[in-house]
Design a protein around this motif. Structure first.
Motif, short mmCIF file in Angstrom:
data_model
loop_
_atom_site.label_atom_id
_atom_site.label_comp_id
_atom_site.label_asym_id
_atom_site.label_seq_id
_atom_site.Cartn_x
_atom_site.Cartn_y
_atom_site.Cartn_z
N VAL A 159 35.62 57.05 -49.51
CA VAL A 159 35.71 55.89 -48.65
C VAL A 159 34.43 55.08 -48.82
O VAL A 159 33.34 55.64 -48.77
CB VAL A 159 35.90 56.31 -47.17
N CYS A 160 34.57 53.78 -49.03
CA CYS A 160 33.42 52.87 -49.14
C CYS A 160 33.51 51.82 -48.05
O CYS A 160 34.53 51.16 -47.91
CB CYS A 160 33.42 52.17 -50.49
N LEU A 161 32.44 51.69 -47.27
CA LEU A 161 32.41 50.71 -46.18
C LEU A 161 31.29 49.71 -46.39
O LEU A 161 30.22 50.06 -46.86
CB LEU A 161 32.14 51.41 -44.84
N THR A 162 31.54 48.48 -45.97
CA THR A 162 30.51 47.45 -45.92
C THR A 162 30.88 46.49 -44.80
O THR A 162 32.05 46.42 -44.40
CB THR A 162 30.37 46.73 -47.29
N THR A 170 28.43 53.92 -47.62
CA THR A 170 28.35 52.68 -46.85
C THR A 170 27.08 51.95 -47.25
O THR A 170 26.12 52.56 -47.70
CB THR A 170 28.37 52.94 -45.33
N ILE A 192 33.75 56.76 -38.75
CA ILE A 192 34.50 56.98 -39.99
C ILE A 192 33.85 58.07 -40.84
O ILE A 192 34.53 58.89 -41.44
CB ILE A 192 34.66 55.65 -40.76
N ASN A 193 32.50 58.10 -40.85
CA ASN A 193 31.80 59.15 -41.59
C ASN A 193 32.11 60.53 -41.02
O ASN A 193 32.28 61.50 -41.77
CB ASN A 193 30.30 58.90 -41.61
N CYS A 232 30.36 46.65 -41.61
CA CYS A 232 30.90 47.33 -40.44
C CYS A 232 29.81 47.54 -39.41
O CYS A 232 28.63 47.56 -39.73
CB CYS A 232 31.46 48.71 -40.83
N SER A 258 31.23 52.06 -36.00
CA SER A 258 32.37 52.28 -36.90
C SER A 258 31.97 53.16 -38.08
O SER A 258 32.72 54.07 -38.46
CB SER A 258 32.91 50.95 -37.43
N MET A 259 30.80 52.89 -38.65
CA MET A 259 30.34 53.69 -39.79
C MET A 259 30.17 55.15 -39.40
O MET A 259 30.59 56.04 -40.13
CB MET A 259 29.02 53.14 -40.33
N ASP A 284 25.11 47.63 -47.15
CA ASP A 284 25.19 46.20 -46.88
C ASP A 284 23.93 45.54 -47.42
O ASP A 284 22.93 46.22 -47.67
CB ASP A 284 25.34 45.93 -45.40
#
Length: 116
Positions: A1-4, A27, A14-15, A6, A10-11, A29
């Motif tokens: 899963v890759c997040l940016t 993750t 989800i982690n 956020c 939320s991070m 930014d």
């Protein structure tokens, strides 16, 4: 899963889900010249190729040169390694006060605190 892009909450949420289910998590930014990246690979096993250390024959040479390990670049060996990554919430929960944190503060770029 890759997040940016956020929120911090939320991070972290989800982690936690990814870590619990053995899913790799990234993750990050960027804010102009500054940015961050975090990776939680859980229990990550990998193999590393290293040059073999040639054995020194005893009694042939004497002195400091004889005691140094000699690397043979032609021969390699595979070494299995394992790393255990921490969760994002644990990485963010570092205590920056006290004697233990003094050394860590010296190694931490000031940008880290700007991003916090």
């Amino acid at each position: 899963v890759c997040l940016t892009c956020c929120s911090r909450e939320s991070m972290v949420r989800i982690n936690q889900i990814c870590h619990k289910n053995g899913i790799k998590f990234f993750t990050g930014d960027v804010f102009g010249y500054h940015g961050y990246m975090f990776a939680d690979l859980g229990n990550h096993e990998f193999v590393e190729e290293k040059p073999k250390v040639a054995k020194v024959s005893s009694g042939v040479e004497d002195g400091p040169e004889a005691k140094r390990a000699r690397l043979d670049p032609a021969e390699t060996t595979m070494v299995k390694k394992r790393l255990e990554f921490c969760q994002l919430r644990d990485a963010l929960a570092v205590e920056w006060r006290g004697e233990k944190a003094t050394a860590a503060l010296r190694r931490t770029a000031p940008d880290y605190f700007l991003l916090q």
